[in-house]
Design a protein around this motif. Sequence first.
Motif, PDB file in Angstrom:
ATOM      1  N   ALA A  82      23.850 -32.992   3.236  1.00 24.43           N
ATOM      2  CA  ALA A  82      24.142 -31.644   3.693  1.00 24.43           C
ATOM      3  C   ALA A  82      25.634 -31.470   3.946  1.00 24.43           C
ATOM      4  N   GLU A  83      26.153 -30.326   3.545  1.00 27.94           N
ATOM      5  CA  GLU A  83      27.558 -30.007   3.813  1.00 27.94           C
ATOM      6  C   GLU A  83      27.686 -29.482   5.240  1.00 27.94           C
ATOM      7  N   LEU A  84      28.574 -30.054   6.027  1.00 27.01           N
ATOM      8  CA  LEU A  84      28.808 -29.591   7.394  1.00 27.01           C
ATOM      9  C   LEU A  84      29.795 -28.438   7.355  1.00 27.01           C
ATOM     10  N   VAL A  85      29.375 -27.286   7.904  1.00 30.55           N
ATOM     11  CA  VAL A  85      30.183 -26.075   7.869  1.00 30.55           C
ATOM     12  C   VAL A  85      30.379 -25.591   9.299  1.00 30.55           C
ATOM     13  N   GLU A  86      31.584 -25.670   9.803  1.00 30.05           N
ATOM     14  CA  GLU A  86      31.857 -25.189  11.156  1.00 30.05           C
ATOM     15  C   GLU A  86      31.987 -23.661  11.146  1.00 30.05           C
ATOM     16  N   ILE A  87      31.301 -23.015  12.074  1.00 24.15           N
ATOM     17  CA  ILE A  87      31.308 -21.557  12.165  1.00 24.15           C
ATOM     18  C   ILE A  87      31.698 -21.152  13.578  1.00 24.15           C
ATOM     19  N   GLY A  88      32.597 -20.178  13.676  1.00 21.77           N
ATOM     20  CA  GLY A  88      33.105 -19.775  14.981  1.00 21.77           C
ATOM     21  C   GLY A  88      32.782 -18.356  15.377  1.00 21.77           C
ATOM     22  N   SER A  89      32.018 -17.628  14.551  1.00 22.03           N
ATOM     23  CA  SER A  89      31.703 -16.235  14.856  1.00 22.03           C
ATOM     24  C   SER A  89      30.201 -15.994  14.773  1.00 22.03           C
ATOM     25  N   ALA A  90      29.671 -15.305  15.789  1.00 23.95           N
ATOM     26  CA  ALA A  90      28.239 -14.993  15.788  1.00 23.95           C
ATOM     27  C   ALA A  90      27.881 -13.975  14.712  1.00 23.95           C
ATOM     28  N   ASP A  91      28.871 -13.282  14.177  1.00 21.35           N
ATOM     29  CA  ASP A  91      28.616 -12.261  13.153  1.00 21.35           C
ATOM     30  C   ASP A  91      28.621 -12.828  11.746  1.00 21.35           C
ATOM     31  N   ASP A  92      28.849 -14.099  11.601  1.00 24.48           N
ATOM     32  CA  ASP A  92      28.911 -14.697  10.265  1.00 24.48           C
ATOM     33  C   ASP A  92      27.573 -14.474   9.537  1.00 24.48           C
TER      34      ASP A  92
ATOM     35  N   ASP B  55      20.836 -31.103   0.197  1.00 25.99           N
ATOM     36  CA  ASP B  55      22.116 -30.447  -0.067  1.00 25.99           C
ATOM     37  C   ASP B  55      22.241 -29.136   0.705  1.00 25.99           C
ATOM     38  N   ALA B  56      21.259 -28.814   1.537  1.00 25.71           N
ATOM     39  CA  ALA B  56      21.313 -27.568   2.309  1.00 25.71           C
ATOM     40  C   ALA B  56      22.488 -27.614   3.282  1.00 25.71           C
ATOM     41  N   PRO B  57      23.152 -26.503   3.529  1.00 27.93           N
ATOM     42  CA  PRO B  57      24.284 -26.507   4.464  1.00 27.93           C
ATOM     43  C   PRO B  57      23.820 -26.703   5.902  1.00 27.93           C
ATOM     44  N   CYS B  58      24.657 -27.351   6.686  1.00 31.55           N
ATOM     45  CA  CYS B  58      24.421 -27.505   8.121  1.00 31.55           C
ATOM     46  C   CYS B  58      25.528 -26.759   8.851  1.00 31.55           C
ATOM     47  N   TYR B  59      25.159 -25.675   9.515  1.00 29.34           N
ATOM     48  CA  TYR B  59      26.133 -24.869  10.231  1.00 29.34           C
ATOM     49  C   TYR B  59      26.331 -25.459  11.627  1.00 29.34           C
ATOM     50  N   VAL B  60      27.550 -25.871  11.919  1.00 29.64           N
ATOM     51  CA  VAL B  60      27.874 -26.515  13.184  1.00 29.64           C
ATOM     52  C   VAL B  60      28.521 -25.483  14.096  1.00 29.64           C
ATOM     53  N   VAL B  61      27.907 -25.241  15.247  1.00 38.90           N
ATOM     54  CA  VAL B  61      28.367 -24.197  16.164  1.00 38.90           C
ATOM     55  C   VAL B  61      28.356 -24.744  17.590  1.00 38.90           C
ATOM     56  N   SER B  62      29.092 -24.084  18.463  1.00 36.25           N
ATOM     57  CA  SER B  62      29.023 -24.439  19.874  1.00 36.25           C
ATOM     58  C   SER B  62      27.677 -23.999  20.435  1.00 36.25           C
ATOM     59  N   GLU B  63      27.284 -24.580  21.561  1.00 30.43           N
ATOM     60  CA  GLU B  63      26.008 -24.186  22.166  1.00 30.43           C
ATOM     61  C   GLU B  63      26.048 -22.747  22.645  1.00 30.43           C
ATOM     62  N   ASP B  64      27.197 -22.272  23.094  1.00 37.48           N
ATOM     63  CA  ASP B  64      27.323 -20.870  23.496  1.00 37.48           C
ATOM     64  C   ASP B  64      27.137 -19.941  22.306  1.00 37.48           C
TER      65      ASP B  64
ATOM     66  N   ARG C 233      11.213 -27.699   2.186  1.00 38.00           N
ATOM     67  CA  ARG C 233      12.594 -27.716   1.702  1.00 38.00           C
ATOM     68  C   ARG C 233      13.501 -26.934   2.645  1.00 38.00           C
ATOM     69  N   PRO C 234      14.550 -27.563   3.173  1.00 43.34           N
ATOM     70  CA  PRO C 234      15.457 -26.840   4.069  1.00 43.34           C
ATOM     71  C   PRO C 234      16.299 -25.804   3.329  1.00 43.34           C
ATOM     72  N   ARG C 235      16.460 -24.658   3.957  1.00 40.31           N
ATOM     73  CA  ARG C 235      17.423 -23.655   3.500  1.00 40.31           C
ATOM     74  C   ARG C 235      18.779 -23.913   4.147  1.00 40.31           C
ATOM     75  N   SER C 236      18.746 -24.271   5.436  1.00 42.86           N
ATOM     76  CA  SER C 236      19.965 -24.581   6.179  1.00 42.86           C
ATOM     77  C   SER C 236      19.584 -25.195   7.518  1.00 42.86           C
ATOM     78  N   PHE C 237      20.596 -25.707   8.210  1.00 43.78           N
ATOM     79  CA  PHE C 237      20.442 -26.219   9.565  1.00 43.78           C
ATOM     80  C   PHE C 237      21.461 -25.520  10.460  1.00 43.78           C
TER      81      PHE C 237
END
Length: 267
Positions: free
Chosen positions: A2-12, A76-85, A54-58
Motif C-alpha cells: 500500500a502507498e502511504l499518503v499523508e493527508i492534512g485536510s478534512a475536505d480532501d 496496492d490500495a492507498p493508505c491515507y495517514v491522518v492525525s487522530e483529530d 479487496r481493500p479500496r483504501s485504508f
Amino acid sequence: MAELVEIGSADDPRLADYRDLRDVELRKHLEAEHGLFLAEGEKVVRRAVEAGHRPRSFLMAPRWLDGLSDVLATTDAPCYVVSEDLAEQVTGFHVHRGALASLERRPLPALEEVLEGARSVLVLEEIVDHTNVGAIFRSGAALGFDAVLLAPRCADPLYRRSVKVAMGAVFALPWTRLPDWHGALLALTRRGFTTVALTLADDAVPVEEAVAGVDRLALVLGSEGHGLSPRWEETADRRAIIPMAGGIDSLNVAAATAVACYVAARR
C-alpha cells in the motif's frame, strides 16, 4: 504494498468513503451505490482482508501503521495517514481504534451455496438494529452455527456497526438474503431442516425440548419489538421459549440468540 499518503485536510476528496459515519441513512445510500463497506479496528480490518475482501483504501493514524504493516504489504490500495483529530473531523466520531478500511462488497452467494453441508443455521426476520445483527453473528460463530439467513428487511451485516460488534464474525460465517420471505421457512423444511422459532406463542416449549433430536436445525428469530410475524410463527415446524423467572417475559434478541445457540450446540 500500500502507498502511504499523508493527508492534512478534512475536505480532501480522497477521503469520501469515510465521511459522516454516524449518518446511517447517508451511509446506507453511499455504501450501496459504490459497493463498499467499512471495517474499524486492527483486528476487524485484518479479518476482513484475510477473508478475501479487496481493500479500496485504508485510513489510519500514524501509530497504527506498524501493527497493520503485514496487511498493508498485501495490497496496492492507498493508505491515507491522518492525525487522530482529522480522522474525527472526517468520520464524525473519535476513532479510538485508530484504523479504518474501505473494502469492496462481494455478490451475495446463492441460498444453495450457503446451506451446502450446513447443520445449524440462524434465520433472522426484520431484525433492524445493526448492533443486534452483529451480536447475533458473533454468537452464532462462537457457538458453532454454520450460516445465517436474513429476510429482506433485516439490517445490513456489513454496516460498520454490525461488523464492529461482530468482531469480524460476519466474515467467518456464510450468509445471504432469503429470496422468498413468504415461503422461506417451508422451503427450509423441504430442504431437510427443522425450523424452530423463538416465540412467546401459547404452544411454545422450552428450547431444550424443541431442539432435542434435531439433526439439521434452523433457529428462527424475530424483530426486536413485536417478534416474529404470524406467517413465520405459524409455518415454523416447532415453537420454543427460553423459560424466564421473576415475571420477565423475554430477553433482548441478541441475548436470547446466545442462550438458544448454546443450548442448540449441545443437542
